[in-house]
Design a protein around this motif. Sequence first.
Motif, PDB file in Angstrom:
ATOM      1  N   GLU A 183      -0.184  -2.133   6.715  1.00  0.00           N
ATOM      2  CA  GLU A 183      -1.438  -2.137   6.072  1.00  0.00           C
ATOM      3  C   GLU A 183      -1.335  -2.756   4.867  1.00  0.00           C
ATOM      4  O   GLU A 183      -0.401  -2.484   4.011  1.00  0.00           O
ATOM      5  CB  GLU A 183      -1.926  -0.865   6.191  1.00  0.00           C
ATOM      6  N   TYR A 207      -0.678   4.422  -7.945  1.00  0.00           N
ATOM      7  CA  TYR A 207       0.435   3.685  -7.540  1.00  0.00           C
ATOM      8  C   TYR A 207       0.740   2.358  -8.249  1.00  0.00           C
ATOM      9  O   TYR A 207      -0.418   1.738  -8.482  1.00  0.00           O
ATOM     10  CB  TYR A 207       0.506   3.543  -6.129  1.00  0.00           C
ATOM     11  N   ASN A 229       6.414 -14.596  -7.197  1.00  0.00           N
ATOM     12  CA  ASN A 229       5.534 -13.595  -7.427  1.00  0.00           C
ATOM     13  C   ASN A 229       4.904 -13.746  -9.006  1.00  0.00           C
ATOM     14  O   ASN A 229       4.406 -12.863  -9.442  1.00  0.00           O
ATOM     15  CB  ASN A 229       6.174 -12.256  -7.127  1.00  0.00           C
ATOM     16  N   GLU A 288       7.203  -4.973 -12.916  1.00  0.00           N
ATOM     17  CA  GLU A 288       8.178  -6.076 -12.352  1.00  0.00           C
ATOM     18  C   GLU A 288       8.379  -6.923 -13.302  1.00  0.00           C
ATOM     19  O   GLU A 288       7.272  -7.202 -14.056  1.00  0.00           O
ATOM     20  CB  GLU A 288       7.501  -6.571 -10.987  1.00  0.00           C
ATOM     21  N   PHE A 317      -5.804 -10.524  -6.019  1.00  0.00           N
ATOM     22  CA  PHE A 317      -5.994 -10.728  -7.527  1.00  0.00           C
ATOM     23  C   PHE A 317      -6.661 -11.874  -8.031  1.00  0.00           C
ATOM     24  O   PHE A 317      -7.238 -11.635  -9.063  1.00  0.00           O
ATOM     25  CB  PHE A 317      -4.370 -10.553  -8.130  1.00  0.00           C
ATOM     26  N   THR A 335      11.774  -3.897  -2.634  1.00  0.00           N
ATOM     27  CA  THR A 335      11.577  -3.940  -1.157  1.00  0.00           C
ATOM     28  C   THR A 335      11.747  -5.351  -0.518  1.00  0.00           C
ATOM     29  O   THR A 335      12.045  -5.431   0.442  1.00  0.00           O
ATOM     30  CB  THR A 335      10.056  -3.542  -0.920  1.00  0.00           C
ATOM     31  N   VAL A 369       1.528  -3.946  -7.942  1.00  0.00           N
ATOM     32  CA  VAL A 369       1.772  -5.034  -8.580  1.00  0.00           C
ATOM     33  C   VAL A 369       0.628  -5.956  -8.575  1.00  0.00           C
ATOM     34  O   VAL A 369       0.095  -6.470  -9.529  1.00  0.00           O
ATOM     35  CB  VAL A 369       2.894  -5.859  -7.778  1.00  0.00           C
ATOM     36  N   ARG A 409       8.124  -2.151   7.537  1.00  0.00           N
ATOM     37  CA  ARG A 409       9.015  -3.199   6.976  1.00  0.00           C
ATOM     38  C   ARG A 409      10.418  -3.336   7.864  1.00  0.00           C
ATOM     39  O   ARG A 409      11.395  -3.652   7.048  1.00  0.00           O
ATOM     40  CB  ARG A 409       9.152  -3.307   5.679  1.00  0.00           C
ATOM     41  N   VAL A 453       8.223   1.376   0.037  1.00  0.00           N
ATOM     42  CA  VAL A 453       7.078   0.528  -0.466  1.00  0.00           C
ATOM     43  C   VAL A 453       6.183   0.164   0.649  1.00  0.00           C
ATOM     44  O   VAL A 453       4.938   0.361   0.462  1.00  0.00           O
ATOM     45  CB  VAL A 453       7.445  -0.640  -1.231  1.00  0.00           C
ATOM     46  N   PHE A 454       6.662  -0.442   1.497  1.00  0.00           N
ATOM     47  CA  PHE A 454       5.699  -1.021   2.815  1.00  0.00           C
ATOM     48  C   PHE A 454       6.216   0.032   3.813  1.00  0.00           C
ATOM     49  O   PHE A 454       7.349   0.426   4.414  1.00  0.00           O
ATOM     50  CB  PHE A 454       5.925  -2.257   3.257  1.00  0.00           C
TER      51      PHE A 454
HETATM   52  C1  UD1 Z   1       3.541  -7.553  -4.474  1.00  0.00           C
HETATM   53  C2  UD1 Z   1       4.610  -8.800  -4.044  1.00  0.00           C
HETATM   54  C3  UD1 Z   1       5.312  -8.395  -2.755  1.00  0.00           C
HETATM   55  C4  UD1 Z   1       6.218  -7.031  -3.096  1.00  0.00           C
HETATM   56  C5  UD1 Z   1       5.201  -6.085  -3.442  1.00  0.00           C
HETATM   57  C6  UD1 Z   1       5.920  -4.874  -3.805  1.00  0.00           C
HETATM   58  C7  UD1 Z   1       3.386 -10.709  -4.964  1.00  0.00           C
HETATM   59  C8  UD1 Z   1       2.651 -11.818  -4.680  1.00  0.00           C
HETATM   60  N1  UD1 Z   1       3.838 -10.131  -3.931  1.00  0.00           N
HETATM   61  O1  UD1 Z   1       2.808  -7.384  -3.225  1.00  0.00           O
HETATM   62  O2  UD1 Z   1       6.327  -9.843  -2.812  1.00  0.00           O
HETATM   63  O3  UD1 Z   1       6.925  -6.982  -1.616  1.00  0.00           O
HETATM   64  O4  UD1 Z   1       4.415  -6.474  -4.638  1.00  0.00           O
HETATM   65  O5  UD1 Z   1       6.991  -5.062  -4.850  1.00  0.00           O
HETATM   66  O6  UD1 Z   1       3.637 -10.500  -6.152  1.00  0.00           O
HETATM   67  N2  UD1 Z   1      -1.112  -0.429  -1.965  1.00  0.00           N
HETATM   68  C9  UD1 Z   1      -2.119   0.563  -1.888  1.00  0.00           C
HETATM   69  N3  UD1 Z   1      -3.572   0.339  -2.289  1.00  0.00           N
HETATM   70  C10 UD1 Z   1      -3.829  -0.842  -2.940  1.00  0.00           C
HETATM   71  C11 UD1 Z   1      -2.640  -1.912  -3.386  1.00  0.00           C
HETATM   72  C12 UD1 Z   1      -1.481  -1.406  -2.767  1.00  0.00           C
HETATM   73  O7  UD1 Z   1      -1.904   1.510  -0.963  1.00  0.00           O
HETATM   74  O8  UD1 Z   1      -4.892  -1.206  -3.375  1.00  0.00           O
HETATM   75  C13 UD1 Z   1       0.283  -0.172  -1.413  1.00  0.00           C
HETATM   76  C14 UD1 Z   1       0.680  -1.178  -0.381  1.00  0.00           C
HETATM   77  O9  UD1 Z   1      -0.024  -1.050   0.697  1.00  0.00           O
HETATM   78  C15 UD1 Z   1       2.011  -1.209  -0.511  1.00  0.00           C
HETATM   79  C16 UD1 Z   1       2.384  -0.805  -2.023  1.00  0.00           C
HETATM   80  O10 UD1 Z   1       1.096  -0.215  -2.324  1.00  0.00           O
HETATM   81  O11 UD1 Z   1       2.494   0.124   0.214  1.00  0.00           O
HETATM   82  C17 UD1 Z   1       2.777  -1.816  -2.848  1.00  0.00           C
HETATM   83  O12 UD1 Z   1       1.889  -2.937  -2.926  1.00  0.00           O
HETATM   84  P1  UD1 Z   1       1.729  -3.784  -4.283  1.00  0.00           P
HETATM   85  O13 UD1 Z   1       2.494  -3.405  -5.101  1.00  0.00           O
HETATM   86  O14 UD1 Z   1       0.192  -3.948  -4.299  1.00  0.00           O
HETATM   87  O15 UD1 Z   1       2.150  -5.009  -3.678  1.00  0.00           O
HETATM   88  P2  UD1 Z   1       1.510  -6.468  -3.481  1.00  0.00           P
HETATM   89  O16 UD1 Z   1       0.757  -6.875  -4.772  1.00  0.00           O
HETATM   90  O17 UD1 Z   1       0.602  -6.774  -2.213  1.00  0.00           O
END
Ligand code: UD1
Length: 417
Positions: A120, A160, A23, A188, A96, A303, A163, A330, A326-327
Motif C-alpha cells: 500500500e 514515521y 531519489n 536519507e 510531494f 529497503t 521520505v 516487498r 519499510v514496505f
Molecule cells: C522513498 C523513495 C523510495 C524508498 C522509500 C523508503 C523516492 C522517490 N522514493 O519513497 O525509493 O524505497 O523512500 O526509503 O524518494 N508511509 C505511510 N504513510 C505515509 C507515507 C509513508 O504509512 O503518509 C509508509 C509507506 O507505506 C512505507 C514507509 O512509510 O511503508 C516509507 O515510505 P516513504 O519513506 O514515504 O517512501 P517514499 O517517499 O514513497
Amino acid sequence: MGLLEIRGGRKLSGSIKIQSAKNAVLPMMAGAILTKEQVVIKNCPKISDVFSMIDILHTLGVKTVFQGEDLIIDPSVVNSNLITASLSKKLRSSVFILGALLSRTGSAQMSYPGGCAIGERPIDIHIAALKSLGVEIDDDKTFLSCRATRLKPSTIRLKYPSVGATENVILASVFIKGKTVIYNPAKEPEIVDFINFLNAMGANISGAGKSVLVVEGVKKLHGIEYTPIEDRIETGTFLIAAAVTGGEIQLFNCKTENFLFIINKICNNTCKFTQKNDIIYYKSGGVINPVKITTGPHPEFPTDLQAQMTVFASVAKGRSVIKETVFEDRFHHLTELRKMGADVTLKGNTAFINGVETLYGAFVKANDLRGGAALVIAGLVAKGLTVVDGMSHVERGYQDFEYKLSALSADVKNKKD
Ligand code: UD1
C-alpha cells in the motif's frame, strides 16, 4: 515490456560511471516550480521515473528540455494545479508535488497514488503534516483537493520518517513566514541533497540529516544549476553484482561517505575496497559470507537494496536472515529466485536464506524496480540462460542498465535489439 537475456557465469570487470541519485532528482524537479527562473539539474539520469516527472511538470505548464546530460527546467509558467490518476499512478511517490504546487499556486488537486507491487502507499502522514500547516484538504480517499489560503508555521512530529512526507512539508513551508519545525524527518542522503539544493536557491532550511529540521520562511527562491549526489542504490546494485560474480570493478562519480555502512555489508569482510577522490575500486574476495540485515529508515539498511541482497544471500556460504521493515510486501522477487534454485523461506516480513552452491538460469518476471534488478544480478551469477521479463520496471531507476553491464563484461542482450 522488455526482456533481458543473460548468460551467467562471467565475472564483472571494468569501469562505469554512476548516475545521479533518482531519489534526489525527483523532489528537485518538484522544487523547481518554487521559482520562476530557470533550473538546471546537471547529470540528470534518463530513467523512466524522471520522464514520468517530466510528464507531470508538462501538465502543469512547465517546460523542460534535456541538453546532453542536463535537464533544463523553465518554470516561468504554472497554469494548472491538477495531477490526474494516470500520472499519479505512474509515479506513486510523486505525491510531494502537492507541497510544491501549494507553495507556487496556493492550491493542488491530485488523484490518490494507490497501492503498488511493494505494498500500500498510504499518504496519511503527508496529509496530517500539510493540515497542520493550515492546508485545507478535501479527501475522499481517491482524490485530494488542497487549498492553502491561510498557511501558518507549525511544529510537526512525523509519526514515521517518511521520505516523501518530509519533502512535502519542506516544499509547502519554504515561503511560510516564521519557523516550521519538523521532528522525526527522513535523514536519507538524498533528503540532505534536496535541502542543499533548495538552500542554494535561497531557502533557509537547517538540520538536514539530523533529527529536527527547521524551515524559516523566505520571500522568494531563484534559479540554479545543481549537480545532485550519486545514486547509492545504483552503486550498491553494481557492487553486489560484482560481489556475487567474483568480479573487480571501478565506479566513477562515487563518494562513499553516504553509504559506507552499505558497502561494509556488501564487502562483509571478504573484499578489497578502496576509494580515491570520487572513484571506487572493488575487488571481490571470492567468498560470500552470510548476512543479517534489517531494512529501515536511514541510517539503517536501505529497503531499496533489500532485493539485491537476497541474491547475495542466495549464494553465500551459510544461512542469512533479511528482514524488511519499510514496505509491507516487498519480497515478490523471492518466488522468482526460487525458480532459479534459491533456498528461501519467507516468514512474515523475514526471509531466511540458505546459500546454495549455484543458481540456475530460468525465465523470471520482474514485478518492481529493485526486485527486477535483483533478478538480473541472479542471472549474472546463474549457470546457463536467464530471461528477465518486465524490464520496464528496472528502467524506472537504472539508466542504460544493460549497456553498463555489457561495459562490465556481462553477457546480456535486450531481446528487442
Ligand atoms: C522513498 C523513495 C523510495 C524508498 C522509500 C523508503 C523516492 C522517490 N522514493 O519513497 O525509493 O524505497 O523512500 O526509503 O524518494 N508511509 C505511510 N504513510 C505515509 C507515507 C509513508 O504509512 O503518509 C509508509 C509507506 O507505506 C512505507 C514507509 O512509510 O511503508 C516509507 O515510505 P516513504 O519513506 O514515504 O517512501 P517514499 O517517499 O514513497
